[in-house]
Design a protein around this motif. Structure first.
Motif, PDB file in Angstrom:
ATOM      1  N   ASP A  37       0.806  -1.219   0.000  1.00 23.73           N
ATOM      2  CA  ASP A  37       0.000   0.000   0.000  1.00 23.73           C
ATOM      3  C   ASP A  37       0.841   1.272   0.000  1.00 23.73           C
ATOM      4  OD1 ASP A  37      -2.317  -1.458  -0.027  1.00 23.73           O
ATOM      5  OD2 ASP A  37      -2.562  -1.457   2.152  1.00 23.73           O
ATOM      6  N   ALA A  38       2.164   1.133   0.069  1.00 22.96           N
ATOM      7  CA  ALA A  38       3.008   2.332   0.124  1.00 22.96           C
ATOM      8  C   ALA A  38       4.249   2.204  -0.746  1.00 22.96           C
ATOM      9  CB  ALA A  38       3.410   2.612   1.568  1.00 22.96           C
ATOM     10  N   GLU A  39       4.176   1.404  -1.820  1.00 25.20           N
ATOM     11  CA  GLU A  39       5.327   1.187  -2.690  1.00 25.20           C
ATOM     12  C   GLU A  39       4.987   1.551  -4.134  1.00 25.20           C
ATOM     13  OE1 GLU A  39       8.303   0.447  -1.935  1.00 25.20           O
ATOM     14  OE2 GLU A  39       8.263  -0.497   0.028  1.00 25.20           O
ATOM     15  N   ILE A  40       5.905   2.213  -4.813  1.00 33.37           N
ATOM     16  CA  ILE A  40       5.759   2.464  -6.253  1.00 33.37           C
ATOM     17  C   ILE A  40       7.012   2.037  -7.003  1.00 33.37           C
ATOM     18  CG2 ILE A  40       4.176   4.392  -5.873  1.00 33.37           C
ATOM     19  CD1 ILE A  40       6.519   6.256  -6.647  1.00 33.37           C
ATOM     20  N   ASP A  41       7.952   1.377  -6.337  1.00 34.24           N
ATOM     21  CA  ASP A  41       9.198   0.968  -6.980  1.00 34.24           C
ATOM     22  C   ASP A  41       8.950  -0.126  -8.007  1.00 34.24           C
ATOM     23  OD1 ASP A  41      10.625   2.711  -5.430  1.00 34.24           O
ATOM     24  OD2 ASP A  41      11.138   1.229  -3.912  1.00 34.24           O
ATOM     25  N   PRO A  42       9.759  -0.171  -9.076  1.00 31.66           N
ATOM     26  CA  PRO A  42       9.671  -1.296 -10.017  1.00 31.66           C
ATOM     27  C   PRO A  42       9.931  -2.608  -9.287  1.00 31.66           C
ATOM     28  CG  PRO A  42      11.019   0.482 -10.908  1.00 31.66           C
ATOM     29  CD  PRO A  42      10.763   0.823  -9.467  1.00 31.66           C
ATOM     30  N   GLY A  43       9.261  -3.660  -9.714  1.00 32.85           N
ATOM     31  CA  GLY A  43       9.406  -4.951  -9.051  1.00 32.85           C
ATOM     32  C   GLY A  43       9.446  -6.087 -10.045  1.00 32.85           C
ATOM     33  N   VAL A  44       9.863  -7.262  -9.562  1.00 35.27           N
ATOM     34  CA  VAL A  44       9.947  -8.462 -10.394  1.00 35.27           C
ATOM     35  C   VAL A  44       8.621  -9.211 -10.299  1.00 35.27           C
ATOM     36  CG1 VAL A  44      11.189 -10.611 -10.833  1.00 35.27           C
ATOM     37  CG2 VAL A  44      12.431  -8.610  -9.965  1.00 35.27           C
ATOM     38  N   ILE A  45       8.000  -9.448 -11.438  1.00 37.89           N
ATOM     39  CA  ILE A  45       6.769 -10.222 -11.519  1.00 37.89           C
ATOM     40  C   ILE A  45       7.074 -11.521 -12.246  1.00 37.89           C
ATOM     41  CG2 ILE A  45       4.371 -10.279 -12.312  1.00 37.89           C
ATOM     42  CD1 ILE A  45       4.912  -8.202 -10.155  1.00 37.89           C
ATOM     43  N   SER A  65      -3.810   5.659 -11.807  1.00 40.88           N
ATOM     44  CA  SER A  65      -4.757   6.635 -11.274  1.00 40.88           C
ATOM     45  C   SER A  65      -4.025   7.662 -10.420  1.00 40.88           C
ATOM     46  CB  SER A  65      -5.819   5.920 -10.431  1.00 40.88           C
ATOM     47  OG  SER A  65      -6.493   6.826  -9.591  1.00 40.88           O
ATOM     48  N   TYR A  66      -4.254   8.953 -10.709  1.00 38.44           N
ATOM     49  CA  TYR A  66      -3.625  10.000  -9.895  1.00 38.44           C
ATOM     50  C   TYR A  66      -4.109   9.941  -8.453  1.00 38.44           C
ATOM     51  CZ  TYR A  66      -2.768  14.519  -7.750  1.00 38.44           C
ATOM     52  OH  TYR A  66      -2.399  15.502  -6.864  1.00 38.44           O
ATOM     53  N   LYS A  67      -5.382   9.652  -8.259  1.00 40.45           N
ATOM     54  CA  LYS A  67      -5.921   9.556  -6.902  1.00 40.45           C
ATOM     55  C   LYS A  67      -5.194   8.468  -6.115  1.00 40.45           C
ATOM     56  CE  LYS A  67     -10.167   8.627  -4.310  1.00 40.45           C
ATOM     57  NZ  LYS A  67     -11.617   8.277  -4.408  1.00 40.45           N
ATOM     58  N   ARG A  68      -4.979   7.331  -6.763  1.00 39.46           N
ATOM     59  CA  ARG A  68      -4.290   6.234  -6.099  1.00 39.46           C
ATOM     60  C   ARG A  68      -2.822   6.604  -5.835  1.00 39.46           C
ATOM     61  NH1 ARG A  68      -4.071   2.682  -2.337  1.00 39.46           N
ATOM     62  NH2 ARG A  68      -2.747   0.888  -2.791  1.00 39.46           N
ATOM     63  N   TYR A  69      -2.188   7.265  -6.798  1.00 43.66           N
ATOM     64  CA  TYR A  69      -0.799   7.706  -6.615  1.00 43.66           C
ATOM     65  C   TYR A  69      -0.680   8.600  -5.385  1.00 43.66           C
ATOM     66  CZ  TYR A  69       3.218  10.817  -7.204  1.00 43.66           C
ATOM     67  OH  TYR A  69       4.350  11.569  -6.981  1.00 43.66           O
ATOM     68  N   ARG A  70      -1.576   9.553  -5.249  1.00 45.31           N
ATOM     69  CA  ARG A  70      -1.539  10.472  -4.109  1.00 45.31           C
ATOM     70  C   ARG A  70      -1.722   9.721  -2.791  1.00 45.31           C
ATOM     71  NH1 ARG A  70      -2.227  16.163  -3.767  1.00 45.31           N
ATOM     72  NH2 ARG A  70      -2.901  16.803  -1.680  1.00 45.31           N
ATOM     73  N   GLU A  71      -2.642   8.737  -2.778  1.00 43.04           N
ATOM     74  CA  GLU A  71      -2.876   7.951  -1.563  1.00 43.04           C
ATOM     75  C   GLU A  71      -1.629   7.167  -1.166  1.00 43.04           C
ATOM     76  OE1 GLU A  71      -6.151   5.495  -2.580  1.00 43.04           O
ATOM     77  OE2 GLU A  71      -7.678   7.061  -2.280  1.00 43.04           O
ATOM     78  N   VAL A  72      -0.975   6.551  -2.155  1.00 45.56           N
ATOM     79  CA  VAL A  72       0.213   5.737  -1.878  1.00 45.56           C
ATOM     80  C   VAL A  72       1.354   6.611  -1.360  1.00 45.56           C
ATOM     81  CG1 VAL A  72       1.999   4.307  -2.936  1.00 45.56           C
ATOM     82  CG2 VAL A  72      -0.397   3.922  -3.512  1.00 45.56           C
TER      83      VAL A  72
END
Length: 374
Positions: A320-328, A340-347
């Motif tokens: 809920d607090a990460e935006i870093d690139p990750g391995v999938i 979503s900008y709203k989601r970006y702001r929340e995170v």
């Protein structure tokens, strides 16, 4: 019998003795004052307190939270050093000096969100290609393939920053900023200079400093004060194999994470050093760093972290607090910036407040013990 000396022969006349005594006294006082100046002057440093923002991905809100915690605790740093991703936050703070609310609002702005969405994975981010990069990194490092094989496509021009330059510490600005990078030396061998971008006043204070990193990094450093702030930030976030290097006038710049926690630098410039979060990219990037620079970046980080364990708190915040690139699995490396900008702001707000509260807890409970004193 030899005639003895009388009093006038063994004592200087009064008119001669007093000036001689005065000269000796003045010389003694001069020696004492010189000694005191050397003792005090040699220990006096240009900055009182420094803060290292040590990178570890797109954790701008995390770094901003720890910086604002220091402000709230009355421990304002007068030197901020950004390494790798920490240079992004250092750049934002430099753009809005002594305006913490403006710094946070800028980070939460649609402009920054759109800029982060411009980062795209390349074909090398696919799982098979990514694994090939990792396991063949040493050979590719010798052939300088890290110059053209990279996982994320990041624009050369960071549009979130304006055309501002570094501002020196003055009566109107309470701190100085240094952003670290690395410049590659042209030639057959991949040799590098440790680079520090800063204002002209702070640049003078770095005279005589030598890099202690060794291996492919030269002891001589480069201090650059004529680059724009956005150029310095872009040069500092360029991890080898992860992003394309920053190129300006045929000069090639790589990462600031070559020295994630540059304690030697801050110990020379300031009386105490603060940092808060551990770097959690060891498994992903260490092979790339060794292939490029000849050593693992985390070897030095772990030694410093163990030595200053009371400074360290976790930098893993949860999904809920990460935006870093990750391995999938089966997909490879993908960016995790919310569309979503709203989601970006929340995170970002969640990351900010977690960092702010954790840092305040350290500062309140261990005040005086949570900094690297010199």
């Amino acid at each position: 019998m030899k005639k003895g000396l009388n009093r006038n022969q063994i004592l200087l006349p009064r008119s001669t003795a007093l000036p001689a005594f005065s000269i000796v006294l003045r010389k003694s006082l001069l020696i004492c004052l010189t000694f005191l100046w050397l003792v005090n002057g040699s220990t006096q440093k240009p900055f009182k307190r420094s803060l290292i923002l040590p990178g570890g991905g797109f954790k701008m809100a995390m770094h901003l939270g720890s910086y604002h915690a220091m402000l709230q605790a009355g421990l304002e740093p007068d030197l901020i050093v950004g390494t790798c991703g920490g240079g992004l936050t250092a750049g934002i703070i430099e753009m809005f000096p002594d305006q913490p609310e403006a710094q946070l609002e800028f980070l939460l702005s649609p402009k920054v969100h759109r800029s982060l969405l411009e980062i795209h994975p390349t074909r090398h981010a696919k799982m098979f290609n990514f694994l090939y990069l990792i396991f063949n990194a040493e050979n590719q490092g010798r052939n300088k393939k890290f110059l053209r094989k990279f996982i994320l496509d990041v624009p050369q021009n960071l549009s979130i920053f304006d055309d501002s330059s570094f501002i020196p510490k003055t009566n109107r600005k309470s701190f100085a900023t240094i952003i670290q990078s690395t410049e590659m030396v042209p030639g057959k061998e991949s040799n590098f200079f440790q680079v520090f971008f800063t204002d002209p006043n702070t640049a003078e204070m770095l005279e005589g400093y030598e890099s202690k990193l060794g291996h492919k990094v030269k002891s001589e450093i480069k201090v650059i004060s004529e680059f724009l702030l956005k150029e310095a930030v872009r040069a500092g976030i360029t991890d080898p194999f992860l992003m394309a290097p920053f190129i300006k006038e045929d000069r090639c710049f790589f990462t600031g994470a070559v020295d994630v926690l540059p304690f030697e630098l801050t110990m020379m410039l300031s009386s105490e050093t603060f940092f808060f979060f551990k770097n959690d990219l060891q498994s992903l990037l260490d092979r790339f760093f060794k292939a490029t620079f000849g050593f693992k970046m985390m070897d030095k980080v772990l030694r410093q972290r163990d030595h200053h364990a009371d400074l360290v708190t976790d930098s893993i915040f949860g999904k809920d607090a990460e935006i870093d690139p990750g391995v999938i699995l089966f997909a490879g490396i993908i960016p995790k910036v919310p569309y979503s900008y709203k989601r970006y702001r929340e995170v970002m707000l969640r990351q900010y407040y977690i960092s702010l509260n954790r840092s305040l807890e350290i500062l309140q409970q261990q005040k005086g013990k949570n900094s690297a004193g010199n």
